[in-house]
Design a protein around this motif. Structure first.
Motif, PDB file in Angstrom:
ATOM      1  N   LEU A  49      24.224 -15.898  -3.240  1.00 41.09           N
ATOM      2  CA  LEU A  49      23.435 -14.939  -2.472  1.00 41.09           C
ATOM      3  C   LEU A  49      22.155 -15.572  -1.934  1.00 41.09           C
ATOM      4  CD1 LEU A  49      24.018 -11.829  -4.714  1.00 41.09           C
ATOM      5  CD2 LEU A  49      24.546 -11.954  -2.278  1.00 41.09           C
ATOM      6  N   GLU A  50      21.533 -16.426  -2.712  1.00 39.06           N
ATOM      7  CA  GLU A  50      20.320 -17.092  -2.227  1.00 39.06           C
ATOM      8  C   GLU A  50      20.620 -17.968  -1.017  1.00 39.06           C
ATOM      9  OE1 GLU A  50      17.832 -17.297  -6.454  1.00 39.06           O
ATOM     10  OE2 GLU A  50      18.885 -19.073  -5.717  1.00 39.06           O
ATOM     11  N   ALA A  67      37.619 -11.634  -9.442  1.00 37.46           N
ATOM     12  CA  ALA A  67      38.038 -10.597 -10.385  1.00 37.46           C
ATOM     13  C   ALA A  67      37.173  -9.344 -10.289  1.00 37.46           C
ATOM     14  CB  ALA A  67      38.001 -11.143 -11.812  1.00 37.46           C
ATOM     15  N   ARG A  68      36.006  -9.451  -9.681  1.00 33.99           N
ATOM     16  CA  ARG A  68      35.097  -8.310  -9.566  1.00 33.99           C
ATOM     17  C   ARG A  68      34.936  -7.959  -8.092  1.00 33.99           C
ATOM     18  NH1 ARG A  68      31.711  -7.619 -14.079  1.00 33.99           N
ATOM     19  NH2 ARG A  68      30.025  -6.898 -12.736  1.00 33.99           N
ATOM     20  N   GLN A  69      35.096  -6.705  -7.759  1.00 30.30           N
ATOM     21  CA  GLN A  69      35.121  -6.296  -6.359  1.00 30.30           C
ATOM     22  C   GLN A  69      33.834  -6.654  -5.630  1.00 30.30           C
ATOM     23  OE1 GLN A  69      36.037  -2.173  -5.774  1.00 30.30           O
ATOM     24  NE2 GLN A  69      35.910  -2.281  -3.548  1.00 30.30           N
ATOM     25  N   GLU A  70      32.674  -6.341  -6.255  1.00 29.13           N
ATOM     26  CA  GLU A  70      31.415  -6.607  -5.574  1.00 29.13           C
ATOM     27  C   GLU A  70      31.173  -8.103  -5.413  1.00 29.13           C
ATOM     28  OE1 GLU A  70      30.442  -5.812  -9.962  1.00 29.13           O
ATOM     29  OE2 GLU A  70      31.863  -5.191  -8.427  1.00 29.13           O
ATOM     30  N   SER A  71      31.598  -8.888  -6.409  1.00 25.83           N
ATOM     31  CA  SER A  71      31.438 -10.334  -6.312  1.00 25.83           C
ATOM     32  C   SER A  71      32.407 -10.927  -5.300  1.00 25.83           C
ATOM     33  CB  SER A  71      31.650 -10.980  -7.684  1.00 25.83           C
ATOM     34  OG  SER A  71      30.673 -10.539  -8.602  1.00 25.83           O
ATOM     35  N   ALA A  72      33.599 -10.357  -5.209  1.00 24.27           N
ATOM     36  CA  ALA A  72      34.578 -10.841  -4.238  1.00 24.27           C
ATOM     37  C   ALA A  72      34.062 -10.665  -2.814  1.00 24.27           C
ATOM     38  CB  ALA A  72      35.905 -10.121  -4.421  1.00 24.27           C
ATOM     39  N   ALA A  73      33.325  -9.584  -2.558  1.00 23.86           N
ATOM     40  CA  ALA A  73      32.748  -9.370  -1.230  1.00 23.86           C
ATOM     41  C   ALA A  73      31.712 -10.444  -0.914  1.00 23.86           C
ATOM     42  CB  ALA A  73      32.121  -7.982  -1.154  1.00 23.86           C
ATOM     43  N   VAL A  74      30.906 -10.802  -1.906  1.00 23.60           N
ATOM     44  CA  VAL A  74      29.931 -11.883  -1.728  1.00 23.60           C
ATOM     45  C   VAL A  74      30.658 -13.191  -1.439  1.00 23.60           C
ATOM     46  CG1 VAL A  74      28.170 -13.266  -2.899  1.00 23.60           C
ATOM     47  CG2 VAL A  74      28.186 -10.776  -3.166  1.00 23.60           C
ATOM     48  N   LEU A  75      31.736 -13.427  -2.165  1.00 23.85           N
ATOM     49  CA  LEU A  75      32.512 -14.652  -1.991  1.00 23.85           C
ATOM     50  C   LEU A  75      33.095 -14.730  -0.581  1.00 23.85           C
ATOM     51  CD1 LEU A  75      33.387 -17.082  -3.716  1.00 23.85           C
ATOM     52  CD2 LEU A  75      35.460 -15.827  -4.290  1.00 23.85           C
ATOM     53  N   ASP A  76      33.575 -13.600  -0.072  1.00 21.22           N
ATOM     54  CA  ASP A  76      34.150 -13.583   1.275  1.00 21.22           C
ATOM     55  C   ASP A  76      33.098 -13.916   2.324  1.00 21.22           C
ATOM     56  OD1 ASP A  76      36.285 -12.760   3.289  1.00 21.22           O
ATOM     57  OD2 ASP A  76      34.690 -11.336   3.767  1.00 21.22           O
ATOM     58  N   LEU A  77      31.916 -13.314   2.211  1.00 21.70           N
ATOM     59  CA  LEU A  77      30.850 -13.593   3.175  1.00 21.70           C
ATOM     60  C   LEU A  77      30.398 -15.043   3.071  1.00 21.70           C
ATOM     61  CD1 LEU A  77      28.840 -12.750   5.328  1.00 21.70           C
ATOM     62  CD2 LEU A  77      27.356 -11.861   3.520  1.00 21.70           C
ATOM     63  N   ALA A  78      30.279 -15.559   1.857  1.00 22.26           N
ATOM     64  CA  ALA A  78      29.880 -16.950   1.671  1.00 22.26           C
ATOM     65  C   ALA A  78      30.874 -17.891   2.339  1.00 22.26           C
ATOM     66  CB  ALA A  78      29.772 -17.269   0.180  1.00 22.26           C
ATOM     67  N   THR A  79      32.159 -17.581   2.228  1.00 20.41           N
ATOM     68  CA  THR A  79      33.190 -18.417   2.844  1.00 20.41           C
ATOM     69  C   THR A  79      33.058 -18.406   4.362  1.00 20.41           C
ATOM     70  OG1 THR A  79      34.688 -17.946   1.000  1.00 20.41           O
ATOM     71  CG2 THR A  79      35.673 -18.798   3.024  1.00 20.41           C
ATOM     72  N   SER A 136      23.957  -3.730   0.601  1.00 25.67           N
ATOM     73  CA  SER A 136      24.977  -4.110  -0.381  1.00 25.67           C
ATOM     74  C   SER A 136      24.663  -5.467  -1.000  1.00 25.67           C
ATOM     75  CB  SER A 136      26.355  -4.143   0.287  1.00 25.67           C
ATOM     76  OG  SER A 136      26.728  -2.859   0.747  1.00 25.67           O
ATOM     77  N   LEU A 137      24.243  -6.410  -0.163  1.00 24.65           N
ATOM     78  CA  LEU A 137      23.910  -7.735  -0.679  1.00 24.65           C
ATOM     79  C   LEU A 137      22.678  -7.685  -1.575  1.00 24.65           C
ATOM     80  CD1 LEU A 137      24.547  -9.831   2.542  1.00 24.65           C
ATOM     81  CD2 LEU A 137      25.875  -9.930   0.430  1.00 24.65           C
ATOM     82  N   GLN A 138      21.710  -6.854  -1.210  1.00 22.84           N
ATOM     83  CA  GLN A 138      20.520  -6.732  -2.050  1.00 22.84           C
ATOM     84  C   GLN A 138      20.878  -6.147  -3.410  1.00 22.84           C
ATOM     85  OE1 GLN A 138      17.678  -7.991  -1.587  1.00 22.84           O
ATOM     86  NE2 GLN A 138      16.573  -7.087  -3.318  1.00 22.84           N
ATOM     87  N   ALA A 139      21.758  -5.147  -3.420  1.00 17.94           N
ATOM     88  CA  ALA A 139      22.188  -4.562  -4.690  1.00 17.94           C
ATOM     89  C   ALA A 139      22.901  -5.609  -5.547  1.00 17.94           C
ATOM     90  CB  ALA A 139      23.103  -3.369  -4.433  1.00 17.94           C
ATOM     91  N   ALA A 140      23.724  -6.440  -4.897  1.00 17.53           N
ATOM     92  CA  ALA A 140      24.416  -7.498  -5.637  1.00 17.53           C
ATOM     93  C   ALA A 140      23.427  -8.523  -6.175  1.00 17.53           C
ATOM     94  CB  ALA A 140      25.441  -8.175  -4.733  1.00 17.53           C
ATOM     95  N   LEU A 141      22.394  -8.837  -5.391  1.00 15.90           N
ATOM     96  CA  LEU A 141      21.390  -9.805  -5.831  1.00 15.90           C
ATOM     97  C   LEU A 141      20.596  -9.269  -7.017  1.00 15.90           C
ATOM     98  CD1 LEU A 141      19.942 -12.491  -5.419  1.00 15.90           C
ATOM     99  CD2 LEU A 141      18.512 -11.391  -3.684  1.00 15.90           C
ATOM    100  N   VAL A 142      20.204  -8.005  -6.953  1.00 12.41           N
ATOM    101  CA  VAL A 142      19.474  -7.393  -8.070  1.00 12.41           C
ATOM    102  C   VAL A 142      20.333  -7.412  -9.334  1.00 12.41           C
ATOM    103  CG1 VAL A 142      18.516  -5.225  -8.944  1.00 12.41           C
ATOM    104  CG2 VAL A 142      18.005  -5.971  -6.604  1.00 12.41           C
ATOM    105  N   GLY A 164      29.449 -24.325   0.838  1.00 14.35           N
ATOM    106  CA  GLY A 164      30.752 -24.973   0.711  1.00 14.35           C
ATOM    107  C   GLY A 164      30.917 -25.661  -0.630  1.00 14.35           C
ATOM    108  N   SER A 165      29.845 -26.304  -1.099  1.00 10.54           N
ATOM    109  CA  SER A 165      29.896 -26.978  -2.400  1.00 10.54           C
ATOM    110  C   SER A 165      30.060 -25.974  -3.537  1.00 10.54           C
ATOM    111  CB  SER A 165      28.621 -27.801  -2.602  1.00 10.54           C
ATOM    112  OG  SER A 165      28.598 -28.420  -3.870  1.00 10.54           O
ATOM    113  N   LEU A 166      29.325 -24.871  -3.461  1.00  7.99           N
ATOM    114  CA  LEU A 166      29.438 -23.845  -4.503  1.00  7.99           C
ATOM    115  C   LEU A 166      30.830 -23.220  -4.512  1.00  7.99           C
ATOM    116  CD1 LEU A 166      25.981 -22.086  -4.004  1.00  7.99           C
ATOM    117  CD2 LEU A 166      26.682 -23.378  -6.027  1.00  7.99           C
ATOM    118  N   LEU A 167      31.403 -23.030  -3.331  1.00  8.93           N
ATOM    119  CA  LEU A 167      32.727 -22.413  -3.251  1.00  8.93           C
ATOM    120  C   LEU A 167      33.806 -23.301  -3.852  1.00  8.93           C
ATOM    121  CD1 LEU A 167      32.461 -20.927   0.346  1.00  8.93           C
ATOM    122  CD2 LEU A 167      32.624 -19.623  -1.783  1.00  8.93           C
ATOM    123  N   ASP A 168      33.548 -24.598  -3.932  1.00 15.59           N
ATOM    124  CA  ASP A 168      34.523 -25.523  -4.512  1.00 15.59           C
ATOM    125  C   ASP A 168      34.490 -25.534  -6.036  1.00 15.59           C
ATOM    126  OD1 ASP A 168      35.556 -26.334  -2.099  1.00 15.59           O
ATOM    127  OD2 ASP A 168      34.227 -28.067  -1.900  1.00 15.59           O
TER     128      ASP A 168
END
Length: 231
Positions: A201-202, A132-144, A167-173, A119-123
């Motif tokens: 992701l962590e 702005a980046r599709q793969e990052s937006a997916a991470v953002l949605d899951l984090a939310t 997918s998350l592992q690929a984003a983390l790498v 929650g703190s990171l999302l703020d």
């Protein structure tokens, strides 16, 4: 002033409330397992007491002290693990392995701590740039979604299927690859996006799987066991 003095001051009911509250803030600055702001938010959530109330002080410092004991115990275990690994010829630590302080976590209540930190990171303003980046937006949605489930008195997590984990592992790498120190100001925006994605992701990993084993790789997918290095 040191940790022990701040703890004693917070517990000293003969002191004024304001003085004890400042001592609590100083103790939090020393410990800050989730960073200052997220740690304060965590304590408010866990205790369910107005932080301006006198009843907040002692339970808050007790919670911080307990986490500190657990964190220091984890540090001792990590040292023992590294010594044992070196004796077996594995002199280099596991790449991207968990340490007592990486990723950030509340030792003993990792999942709820991850929800608060998400929650703190999302703020943060830089986090919103990830849309702005599709793969990052997916991470953002899951984090939310995880932050909403875990930022509660009774944290709940979500299940990930094999496709989600891959997918998350690929984003983390990719985030680890791009989160190298930038060379020049033009590289700074990409670095900040990658670093923020890595931090998210962590915490997602902790939120889903719980506390990472010390010295083991931070990963969303199972890694095949190989022969020890140096053997």
């Amino acid at each position: 002033m040191g940790w022990s003095l701040q703890v004693r001051t917070v517990r000293d009911r003969g002191r004024s409330h304001g003085y004890r509250l400042r001592a609590l803030a100083s103790a939090l600055e020393i410990s800050r397992p989730l960073g200052f702001s997220a740690t304060w938010t965590y304590l408010e959530l866990r205790l369910g007491v107005d932080p301006e109330a006198p009843e907040f002080l002692e339970p808050a410092i007790d919670a911080l002290a307990d986490e500190r004991v657990r964190s220091r115990a984890a540090l001792r275990r990590h040292v023992d693990l590294r010594l044992a690994a070196k004796e077996e010829g594995r002199r280099q630590p596991v790449a991207d392995g968990a340490t007592p302080h990486r990723p950030l976590r509340w030792h003993g209540d990792e999942r709820r701590g991850a929800g608060v930190l998400l929650g703190s990171l999302l703020d943060r303003p830089e986090t919103q740039d990830l849309n702005a980046r599709q793969e990052s937006a997916a991470v953002l949605d899951l984090a939310t979604r995880l932050a909403r489930r875990l930022d509660a008195a009774e944290p709940r997590t979500v299940a990930l299927d094999a496709g989600d984990r891959a997918s998350l592992q690929a984003a983390l790498v990719g985030a680890r690859r791009d989160a190298r120190p930038p060379r020049g100001p033009d590289a700074m925006p990409a670095y900040l996006r990658a670093r923020t994605t890595q931090l998210l992701l962590e915490q997602i990993l902790i939120a889903v799987d719980g506390a990472p084993p010390l010295g083991e790789p931070l990963t969303f997918v199972a890694t095949p066991a190989g022969p020890p290095a140096g053997r």
